[in-house]
Design an enzyme around this catalytic site. Sequence first.
Site, PDB file in Angstrom:
ATOM      1  N   PHE A 171       0.857  -1.186   0.000  1.00  0.00           N
ATOM      2  CA  PHE A 171       0.000   0.000   0.000  1.00  0.00           C
ATOM      3  C   PHE A 171       0.893   1.236   0.000  1.00  0.00           C
ATOM      4  CE2 PHE A 171      -4.484   1.060   0.852  1.00  0.00           C
ATOM      5  CZ  PHE A 171      -5.082  -0.123   0.499  1.00  0.00           C
TER       6      PHE A 171
ATOM      7  N   GLN B  37      -7.410  14.784   3.883  1.00  0.00           N
ATOM      8  CA  GLN B  37      -6.790  14.012   2.809  1.00  0.00           C
ATOM      9  C   GLN B  37      -7.683  13.863   1.577  1.00  0.00           C
ATOM     10  OE1 GLN B  37      -6.034   9.513   3.247  1.00  0.00           O
ATOM     11  NE2 GLN B  37      -4.014  10.427   3.119  1.00  0.00           N
TER      12      GLN B  37
ATOM     13  N   HIS C  42      -7.981  11.483  -1.506  1.00  0.00           N
ATOM     14  CA  HIS C  42      -7.505  10.193  -2.012  1.00  0.00           C
ATOM     15  C   HIS C  42      -7.370  10.325  -3.528  1.00  0.00           C
ATOM     16  CE1 HIS C  42      -7.376   5.978  -3.073  1.00  0.00           C
ATOM     17  NE2 HIS C  42      -7.338   5.643  -1.798  1.00  0.00           N
TER      18      HIS C  42
ATOM     19  N   LEU D  13     -14.886   5.611  -3.934  1.00  0.00           N
ATOM     20  CA  LEU D  13     -13.476   5.246  -3.818  1.00  0.00           C
ATOM     21  C   LEU D  13     -13.095   4.011  -4.631  1.00  0.00           C
ATOM     22  CD1 LEU D  13     -11.020   6.239  -2.087  1.00  0.00           C
ATOM     23  CD2 LEU D  13     -11.371   4.151  -0.793  1.00  0.00           C
TER      24      LEU D  13
ATOM     25  N   GLU E 207      -6.661   1.999  -2.973  1.00  0.00           N
ATOM     26  CA  GLU E 207      -5.239   2.011  -3.310  1.00  0.00           C
ATOM     27  C   GLU E 207      -4.733   0.590  -3.531  1.00  0.00           C
ATOM     28  OE1 GLU E 207      -3.455   4.995  -0.815  1.00  0.00           O
ATOM     29  OE2 GLU E 207      -1.785   3.634  -0.491  1.00  0.00           O
TER      30      GLU E 207
ATOM     31  N   ARG F  75      -0.474   9.449  -0.356  1.00  0.00           N
ATOM     32  CA  ARG F  75      -1.637   9.980  -1.076  1.00  0.00           C
ATOM     33  C   ARG F  75      -1.522  11.451  -1.439  1.00  0.00           C
ATOM     34  NH1 ARG F  75      -6.154   6.634   2.377  1.00  0.00           N
ATOM     35  NH2 ARG F  75      -5.683   4.673   1.335  1.00  0.00           N
TER      36      ARG F  75
ATOM     37  N   HIS G 258     -11.424  12.507   1.307  1.00  0.00           N
ATOM     38  CA  HIS G 258     -11.459  11.153   1.844  1.00  0.00           C
ATOM     39  C   HIS G 258     -11.352  11.043   3.358  1.00  0.00           C
ATOM     40  CE1 HIS G 258     -11.046   6.851   1.717  1.00  0.00           C
ATOM     41  NE2 HIS G 258      -9.829   6.870   2.205  1.00  0.00           N
TER      42      HIS G 258
ATOM     43  N   ARG H 139      -2.353  10.867   6.157  1.00  0.00           N
ATOM     44  CA  ARG H 139      -2.461   9.490   6.654  1.00  0.00           C
ATOM     45  C   ARG H 139      -2.005   8.500   5.593  1.00  0.00           C
ATOM     46  NH1 ARG H 139      -6.264   5.351   6.114  1.00  0.00           N
ATOM     47  NH2 ARG H 139      -7.939   6.611   5.220  1.00  0.00           N
TER      48      ARG H 139
HETATM   49  C1  LIG Z   1     -14.713   4.443   1.021  1.00  0.00           C
HETATM   50  C2  LIG Z   1     -13.706   4.368   2.124  1.00  0.00           C
HETATM   51  C3  LIG Z   1     -12.727   3.390   2.113  1.00  0.00           C
HETATM   52  C4  LIG Z   1     -11.778   3.320   3.139  1.00  0.00           C
HETATM   53  N1  LIG Z   1     -10.827   2.345   3.113  1.00  0.00           N
HETATM   54  C5  LIG Z   1      -9.941   2.251   4.143  1.00  0.00           C
HETATM   55  C6  LIG Z   1      -9.000   1.183   4.188  1.00  0.00           C
HETATM   56  O1  LIG Z   1      -8.949   0.317   3.340  1.00  0.00           O
HETATM   57  N2  LIG Z   1      -8.129   1.140   5.221  1.00  0.00           N
HETATM   58  C7  LIG Z   1      -8.139   2.088   6.212  1.00  0.00           C
HETATM   59  O2  LIG Z   1      -7.324   1.991   7.127  1.00  0.00           O
HETATM   60  N3  LIG Z   1      -9.041   3.090   6.195  1.00  0.00           N
HETATM   61  C8  LIG Z   1      -9.946   3.180   5.197  1.00  0.00           C
HETATM   62  N4  LIG Z   1     -10.867   4.199   5.198  1.00  0.00           N
HETATM   63  C9  LIG Z   1     -10.960   5.095   6.358  1.00  0.00           C
HETATM   64  C10 LIG Z   1     -11.696   4.380   7.492  1.00  0.00           C
HETATM   65  O3  LIG Z   1     -12.601   3.446   6.978  1.00  0.00           O
HETATM   66  C11 LIG Z   1     -12.455   5.353   8.379  1.00  0.00           C
HETATM   67  O4  LIG Z   1     -11.598   6.382   8.786  1.00  0.00           O
HETATM   68  C12 LIG Z   1     -12.981   4.639   9.607  1.00  0.00           C
HETATM   69  O5  LIG Z   1     -13.743   3.523   9.238  1.00  0.00           O
HETATM   70  C13 LIG Z   1     -13.784   5.528  10.536  1.00  0.00           C
HETATM   71  O6  LIG Z   1     -14.255   4.719  11.594  1.00  0.00           O
HETATM   72  P1  LIG Z   1     -14.981   5.351  12.852  1.00  0.00           P
HETATM   73  O7  LIG Z   1     -15.273   4.248  13.788  1.00  0.00           O
HETATM   74  O8  LIG Z   1     -14.197   6.509  13.337  1.00  0.00           O
HETATM   75  O9  LIG Z   1     -16.314   5.944  12.212  1.00  0.00           O
HETATM   76  P2  LIG Z   1     -17.529   5.220  11.422  1.00  0.00           P
HETATM   77  O10 LIG Z   1     -17.253   3.840  11.049  1.00  0.00           O
HETATM   78  O11 LIG Z   1     -17.973   6.113  10.350  1.00  0.00           O
HETATM   79  O12 LIG Z   1     -18.648   5.249  12.496  1.00  0.00           O
HETATM   80  C14 LIG Z   1     -19.233   6.460  12.922  1.00  0.00           C
HETATM   81  C15 LIG Z   1     -20.399   6.125  13.794  1.00  0.00           C
HETATM   82  O13 LIG Z   1     -20.845   7.291  14.426  1.00  0.00           O
HETATM   83  C16 LIG Z   1     -22.239   7.322  14.387  1.00  0.00           C
HETATM   84  N5  LIG Z   1     -22.638   8.732  14.500  1.00  0.00           N
HETATM   85  C17 LIG Z   1     -22.184   9.783  13.787  1.00  0.00           C
HETATM   86  N6  LIG Z   1     -22.769  10.905  14.198  1.00  0.00           N
HETATM   87  C18 LIG Z   1     -23.598  10.565  15.198  1.00  0.00           C
HETATM   88  C19 LIG Z   1     -24.510  11.271  16.034  1.00  0.00           C
HETATM   89  N7  LIG Z   1     -24.684  12.591  15.929  1.00  0.00           N
HETATM   90  N8  LIG Z   1     -25.215  10.578  16.940  1.00  0.00           N
HETATM   91  C20 LIG Z   1     -25.083   9.235  17.049  1.00  0.00           C
HETATM   92  N9  LIG Z   1     -24.253   8.520  16.295  1.00  0.00           N
HETATM   93  C21 LIG Z   1     -23.521   9.181  15.387  1.00  0.00           C
HETATM   94  C22 LIG Z   1     -22.620   6.640  13.112  1.00  0.00           C
HETATM   95  O14 LIG Z   1     -23.924   6.121  13.189  1.00  0.00           O
HETATM   96  C23 LIG Z   1     -21.581   5.534  13.052  1.00  0.00           C
HETATM   97  O15 LIG Z   1     -22.021   4.407  13.758  1.00  0.00           O
HETATM   98  C24 LIG Z   1     -11.820   4.281   4.182  1.00  0.00           C
HETATM   99  C25 LIG Z   1     -12.800   5.251   4.194  1.00  0.00           C
HETATM  100  C26 LIG Z   1     -13.725   5.322   3.172  1.00  0.00           C
HETATM  101  C27 LIG Z   1     -14.740   6.423   3.208  1.00  0.00           C
END
Ligand SMILES: Cc1cc2nc3c(=O)[nH]c(=O)nc-3n(C[C@H](O)[C@H](O)[C@H](O)COP(=O)(O)OP(=O)(O)OC[C@H]3O[C@@H](n4cnc5c(N)ncnc54)[C@H](O)[C@@H]3O)c2cc1C
Length: 598
Positions: free
Chosen positions: A118, A238, A240, A250, A253, A284, A371, A413
């Site tokens: 990656f 960032q 992407h 997306l 990568e 990136r 991203h 990142r």
């Molecule tokens: C398309 C895509 C592909 C990616 N691929 C990769 C990868 O291959 N490898 C990697 O390391 N990273 C990757 N990333 C980045 C990574 O996936 C995210 O940064 C990460 O999953 C975020 O996780 P989180 O637990 O912080 O938030 P999330 O998984 O988004 O969870 C947020 C939670 O908060 C809740 N929430 C939000 N606001 C409120 C509110 N006001 N009240 C109650 N609940 C709320 C939502 O319901 C949800 O449950 C990718 C991101 C994207 C968008």
Amino acid sequence: MSVKTHQYEVVIVGAGGAGLMAALYASQKASTAVISKLYPTRSHTGAAQGGISAALGNIEEDRPEWHTYDTVKGSDYLGDQDAIEFMCFKAPELVYELEHMGLPFDRTPEGRILQRPFGGHTNNETGKPVRRACHAADRTGHMILQTLYQQCIKNDVTFFDEFQVLDLIMVNGKAAGVVAIELATGDLHVFHAKAVIMATGGWGRVWEITSNAYAYTGDGAAIVLRKGLPLEDMEFFQFHPTGIYKLGILITEGVRGEGGVLINDKGERFMEKYAPHVKDLASRDVVSRAMYIEMKEGRGINGQRYLYLDVRPETVNKYAKIDGRTNPDGTPYQVTAEEILHKLPDIIDFCKTYLGVDPVKEPMPVQPTAHYAMGGIPTNVKTEVLADEKGTVVPGLYAAGENACVSVHGANRLGTNSLLDLVVFGKEAGVHAAEYATGAAFEPLPGDAADFARSQLDAILNSKGNERVADIAAEMKHEMMDKVGVFRTEEGMQEALNKIRELKERFQHIHIDDRGKTFNTDLLTAWEIGNLLDIAEVTAASALARKESRGAHSRDDYPKRDDQNWLKHTLAWRRDGEIELRYKPVVLTKYEPKERVY
Ligand SMILES: Cc1cc2nc3c(=O)[nH]c(=O)nc-3n(C[C@H](O)[C@H](O)[C@H](O)COP(=O)(O)OP(=O)(O)OC[C@H]3O[C@@H](n4cnc5c(N)ncnc54)[C@H](O)[C@@H]3O)c2cc1C
């Protein structure tokens, strides 16, 4: 509106990777509730494709030290080195923990977890890409989310699904709970807690072209900002390199990890010019900027704002030969269409569905897409939220995942380091919040605990103007994409800031159609756009002030990194309608800042 009250020792806002990992650990010691605006398995973690990094060394030699150095370098030296080292050394243990929970990783023929290269992850001795990303095809995040959710259900974690948190309750300077609206009824609920963990994900919806889910509206960060607390390094967002042209969806990568290359209108593999060593697998920020330059200089495909990402077997095999890429056993790396289909099934599917393009037969049109938020709610390595530049802890308040800034990603990142961040710091948050809660008392709840949440909704419901929320959002997204995107200038950022302030004023005069109580998405979308406006303002103000180029923050007028003056984190407060900026030093341990060469 009636208000119901609940009491849990630990309340976690968000059910993505960070929230669920925190829940698993917090619930072992303390009564715990997870509140999520989405059904948990719809969280954006489920969209993560490419993988989770850990120096397992399953395919070739790798070391946590190399992972640490790559992350420091990738961060353009803005990441805090103590936190980065902590994360990279914890990585193998956490990935094995996920494996033991049942996560179906892809395997080597010997049954070990399979790994792929990656961007930015290297063998520090040869400088060549190293296979460090552990993956389950191109649906790694989906598997992490499902696995963690199953574990939470097995361990009887309490969930409040489709409850949207609107406010954080603070009593005597300590976190004392949250206020949420139940989407199905419109009722307000007060969750009285000893410790609150914010895990609400990112805010890519500030920009026009984004890979992020519709729900990525920065709720947690905006709520914390409104409580008079700062946000850190918000100028670093960032882009992407490979989003589907116009749609932003997306393309992982991992495509380049499997040998795909970026091609311009002249048929050139242009990354050779910008990153002669790692080429298409540079970090990136470097690749996104190279793409912008190619397009600006007229080498976009047919002169348009996109380039090709080519993963056709004949192209992959041609460049693998030129690069001298080999398999782990030393034989030349060559792929067939079937192998590509097997390794990237979802990507092939997305492209066929959204573009009518079959990536094993045709190249994919791509452009950089907003991203990932490197900045966010400032925390220390224990995930305790910080109130100022001196590191003063806000008792009872924790943050983990994309909405937090530890800071392990600094100014940029590396791919696969976010999923790692979620599990490492999600676990820390769960452990420390539960430990704190078991030793603390509930702060008495004020009688008006729900008032601020209610007043925010009332302001929208009773607003009498003619402004449409969708118009305001579209103007914000366009302005931020244009002026606070991959390339930035003083003039552009100032214009963006002025525009955001004008939009915030217009937002006071919106009109929504639905005044009902049940599933009022009109109301909540408006509230979310309000969050995005606050975040856009802090982002533009932080970016305008930083007079250098570093990582994702790239200025035409200050093209160089300036360690003398800017090797420091930004902290931004919103006070009396103004953004106040202060700075704190970066934690340096072993690695002195050097010029980045890829
Ligand atoms: C398309 C895509 C592909 C990616 N691929 C990769 C990868 O291959 N490898 C990697 O390391 N990273 C990757 N990333 C980045 C990574 O996936 C995210 O940064 C990460 O999953 C975020 O996780 P989180 O637990 O912080 O938030 P999330 O998984 O988004 O969870 C947020 C939670 O908060 C809740 N929430 C939000 N606001 C409120 C509110 N006001 N009240 C109650 N609940 C709320 C939502 O319901 C949800 O449950 C990718 C991101 C994207 C968008």
